[in-house]
Each structure stands twice: as structure tokens, then as C-alpha cells.
Write a protein that holds these residues in place. Structure first.
Motif, PDB file in Angstrom:
ATOM      1  N   LEU A 248       0.828  -1.213   0.000  1.00 36.91           N
ATOM      2  CA  LEU A 248       0.000   0.000   0.000  1.00 36.91           C
ATOM      3  C   LEU A 248       0.860   1.261   0.000  1.00 36.91           C
ATOM      4  N   GLU A 249       2.003   1.214   0.647  1.00 40.60           N
ATOM      5  CA  GLU A 249       2.939   2.347   0.625  1.00 40.60           C
ATOM      6  C   GLU A 249       3.453   2.590  -0.787  1.00 40.60           C
ATOM      7  N   GLU A 250       3.721   1.510  -1.511  1.00 42.34           N
ATOM      8  CA  GLU A 250       4.297   1.590  -2.853  1.00 42.34           C
ATOM      9  C   GLU A 250       3.263   1.861  -3.944  1.00 42.34           C
ATOM     10  N   ARG A 251       2.035   1.397  -3.742  1.00 38.91           N
ATOM     11  CA  ARG A 251       1.010   1.445  -4.791  1.00 38.91           C
ATOM     12  C   ARG A 251      -0.148   2.346  -4.377  1.00 38.91           C
ATOM     13  N   SER A 252      -0.165   3.541  -4.895  1.00 40.50           N
ATOM     14  CA  SER A 252      -1.253   4.479  -4.572  1.00 40.50           C
ATOM     15  C   SER A 252      -2.521   4.176  -5.373  1.00 40.50           C
ATOM     16  N   ASP A 253      -2.444   3.216  -6.297  1.00 38.55           N
ATOM     17  CA  ASP A 253      -3.589   2.916  -7.148  1.00 38.55           C
ATOM     18  C   ASP A 253      -4.481   1.800  -6.598  1.00 38.55           C
ATOM     19  N   VAL A 254      -4.147   1.227  -5.449  1.00 33.40           N
ATOM     20  CA  VAL A 254      -4.973   0.170  -4.863  1.00 33.40           C
ATOM     21  C   VAL A 254      -6.276   0.788  -4.353  1.00 33.40           C
ATOM     22  N   SER A 255      -7.399   0.246  -4.813  1.00 42.76           N
ATOM     23  CA  SER A 255      -8.717   0.762  -4.434  1.00 42.76           C
ATOM     24  C   SER A 255      -9.406  -0.106  -3.398  1.00 42.76           C
ATOM     25  N   LEU A 256      -9.062  -1.401  -3.371  1.00 46.30           N
ATOM     26  CA  LEU A 256      -9.735  -2.350  -2.491  1.00 46.30           C
ATOM     27  C   LEU A 256      -8.716  -3.252  -1.819  1.00 46.30           C
ATOM     28  N   LEU A 257      -8.852  -3.376  -0.502  1.00 43.84           N
ATOM     29  CA  LEU A 257      -8.077  -4.328   0.280  1.00 43.84           C
ATOM     30  C   LEU A 257      -9.018  -5.475   0.630  1.00 43.84           C
ATOM     31  N   PHE A 258      -8.691  -6.675   0.171  1.00 44.17           N
ATOM     32  CA  PHE A 258      -9.475  -7.883   0.440  1.00 44.17           C
ATOM     33  C   PHE A 258      -8.585  -8.792   1.263  1.00 44.17           C
ATOM     34  N   THR A 259      -8.871  -8.917   2.565  1.00 44.56           N
ATOM     35  CA  THR A 259      -7.949  -9.621   3.438  1.00 44.56           C
ATOM     36  C   THR A 259      -8.613 -10.677   4.304  1.00 44.56           C
ATOM     37  N   ASP A 260      -7.883 -11.757   4.501  1.00 41.30           N
ATOM     38  CA  ASP A 260      -8.275 -12.801   5.435  1.00 41.30           C
ATOM     39  C   ASP A 260      -8.214 -12.234   6.844  1.00 41.30           C
ATOM     40  N   CYS A 261      -9.095 -12.676   7.719  1.00 42.93           N
ATOM     41  CA  CYS A 261      -9.102 -12.198   9.113  1.00 42.93           C
ATOM     42  C   CYS A 261      -8.002 -12.828   9.953  1.00 42.93           C
ATOM     43  N   ARG A 262      -7.858 -14.137   9.852  1.00 39.85           N
ATOM     44  CA  ARG A 262      -6.919 -14.854  10.718  1.00 39.85           C
ATOM     45  C   ARG A 262      -5.606 -15.111   9.998  1.00 39.85           C
ATOM     46  N   MET A 263      -4.615 -14.331  10.400  1.00 37.35           N
ATOM     47  CA  MET A 263      -3.262 -14.505   9.872  1.00 37.35           C
ATOM     48  C   MET A 263      -2.290 -14.344  11.036  1.00 37.35           C
ATOM     49  N   PRO A 264      -1.134 -14.999  10.971  1.00 35.76           N
ATOM     50  CA  PRO A 264      -0.162 -14.859  12.058  1.00 35.76           C
ATOM     51  C   PRO A 264       0.465 -13.457  12.072  1.00 35.76           C
ATOM     52  N   LEU A 265       0.948 -13.061  13.206  1.00 33.19           N
ATOM     53  CA  LEU A 265       1.633 -11.791  13.463  1.00 33.19           C
ATOM     54  C   LEU A 265       0.707 -10.583  13.388  1.00 33.19           C
ATOM     55  N   MET A 266       0.118 -10.318  12.250  1.00 34.90           N
ATOM     56  CA  MET A 266      -0.828  -9.215  12.109  1.00 34.90           C
ATOM     57  C   MET A 266      -2.105  -9.778  11.503  1.00 34.90           C
ATOM     58  N   SER A 267      -3.178  -9.732  12.277  1.00 33.27           N
ATOM     59  CA  SER A 267      -4.449 -10.257  11.773  1.00 33.27           C
ATOM     60  C   SER A 267      -4.997  -9.342  10.673  1.00 33.27           C
ATOM     61  N   GLY A 268      -5.943  -9.868   9.939  1.00 28.10           N
ATOM     62  CA  GLY A 268      -6.595  -9.065   8.913  1.00 28.10           C
ATOM     63  C   GLY A 268      -7.344  -7.876   9.497  1.00 28.10           C
ATOM     64  N   THR A 269      -7.901  -8.048  10.701  1.00 35.56           N
ATOM     65  CA  THR A 269      -8.600  -6.932  11.330  1.00 35.56           C
ATOM     66  C   THR A 269      -7.617  -5.849  11.760  1.00 35.56           C
ATOM     67  N   ASP A 270      -6.443  -6.246  12.261  1.00 38.61           N
ATOM     68  CA  ASP A 270      -5.410  -5.250  12.589  1.00 38.61           C
ATOM     69  C   ASP A 270      -4.925  -4.543  11.327  1.00 38.61           C
ATOM     70  N   LEU A 271      -4.750  -5.308  10.272  1.00 36.73           N
ATOM     71  CA  LEU A 271      -4.368  -4.723   8.986  1.00 36.73           C
ATOM     72  C   LEU A 271      -5.431  -3.732   8.522  1.00 36.73           C
ATOM     73  N   ALA A 272      -6.694  -4.125   8.610  1.00 34.57           N
ATOM     74  CA  ALA A 272      -7.790  -3.246   8.178  1.00 34.57           C
ATOM     75  C   ALA A 272      -7.806  -1.949   8.985  1.00 34.57           C
ATOM     76  N   ARG A 273      -7.623  -2.055  10.291  1.00 39.40           N
ATOM     77  CA  ARG A 273      -7.608  -0.853  11.133  1.00 39.40           C
ATOM     78  C   ARG A 273      -6.470   0.082  10.746  1.00 39.40           C
ATOM     79  N   THR A 274      -5.283  -0.469  10.595  1.00 43.35           N
ATOM     80  CA  THR A 274      -4.120   0.340  10.231  1.00 43.35           C
ATOM     81  C   THR A 274      -4.308   0.962   8.852  1.00 43.35           C
ATOM     82  N   ALA A 275      -4.743   0.164   7.906  1.00 41.63           N
ATOM     83  CA  ALA A 275      -4.930   0.657   6.537  1.00 41.63           C
ATOM     84  C   ALA A 275      -6.009   1.731   6.477  1.00 41.63           C
TER      85      ALA A 275
END
Length: 122
Positions: free
Chosen positions: A51-78
Motif C-alpha cells: 500500500l505504501e508503494e502502490r497508490s492505485d490500490v482501491s480495495l483491500l481484500f484480506t483474510d481475518c486470521r493470519m499470524p503476526l498481524m491479523s486481517g482486522t489489525d491490517l484493516a484498522r491500520t490501513a
């Protein structure tokens, strides 16, 4: 110059994030079939770097359960860093009800992904 900005705004770029390679590939294929350009990541950290590198991303589609950083943590940060980014979460666990973002239940189908695309890029 205006035309370049207009063309970029019409692009359907999706960042698919899943730590399970086969599910990431499946989602990427379904979004590609729905007419999107797809970028993939296997972790929340990798997704944030993308996301830092690509300003053209319009949609983040992420799994919820992932190790280290969950999808929900990713969604909040993003969502804090890129407030215009659309976010859709995906999970196979019915105990995950997150009203902050739309949710897609696994296993998802071509039609499900088409609906995500229709709602995101309408």
C-alpha cells in the motif's frame, strides 16, 4: 494530465491478502476474472508495504486470521492511513462479526467476488 488521472481512477486494483497461498491465488484469480488488476500479499506487513508503494490500490481484500498481524489489525491500520481505501474482510469462522467492514464468508464463489467488485467500483 486530466485524462491520466481519470484513467487511474477507473482502474480496479485489488490487494488480496491471505497467508494461505492456495486461497490467495484463488481470490486473485476470481478478482482477475471480474476485471480487476490484482496485487497479492501473504501477510499484513507485506500488504502495508504494498500500500505504501502502490497508490492505485482501491480495495483491500484480506483474510481475518493470519499470524503476526491479523486481517482486522491490517484493516484498522490501513483505514487510518488510507481513509479512502475500501476494505472487505474474509473468514471461514462464523465467530467473526466485524460491523466496521463488509465480510465475505469462505468458501466464496465467483458470484460473491463479482458482488464485492460491483459494490466497490459502482
Amino acid at each position: 494530465m486530466e485524462r491520466a488521472v481519470e484513467e487511474q481512477s477507473k482502474r480496479r486494483v485489488v490487494l488480496v491478502v491471505d497467508d494461505e497461498p492456495s486461497l490467495c491465488l484463488l481470490a486473485a484469480e476470481l478478482f482477475t476474472e471480474a476485471g480487476c488488476e490484482v496485487v497479492s500479499a501473504s501477510s499484513g506487513t507485506e500488504a502495508l508495504a504494498t500500500l505504501e508503494e502502490r497508490s492505485d490500490v482501491s480495495l483491500l481484500f484480506t483474510d481475518c486470521r493470519m499470524p503476526l498481524m491479523s486481517g482486522t489489525d491490517l484493516a484498522r491500520t490501513a483505514s487510518e492511513r488510507w481513509p479512502n481505501l475500501r476494505i472487505v474482510l474474509s473468514t471461514g469462522f462464523q465467530d467473526r462479526l466485524l460491523p466496521e467492514w463488509p465480510m465475505v464468508w469462505k468458501p466464496y464463489s465467483v458470484r460473491t467476488i463479482e458482488r464485492v467488485v460491483d459494490r466497490t467500483f459502482a
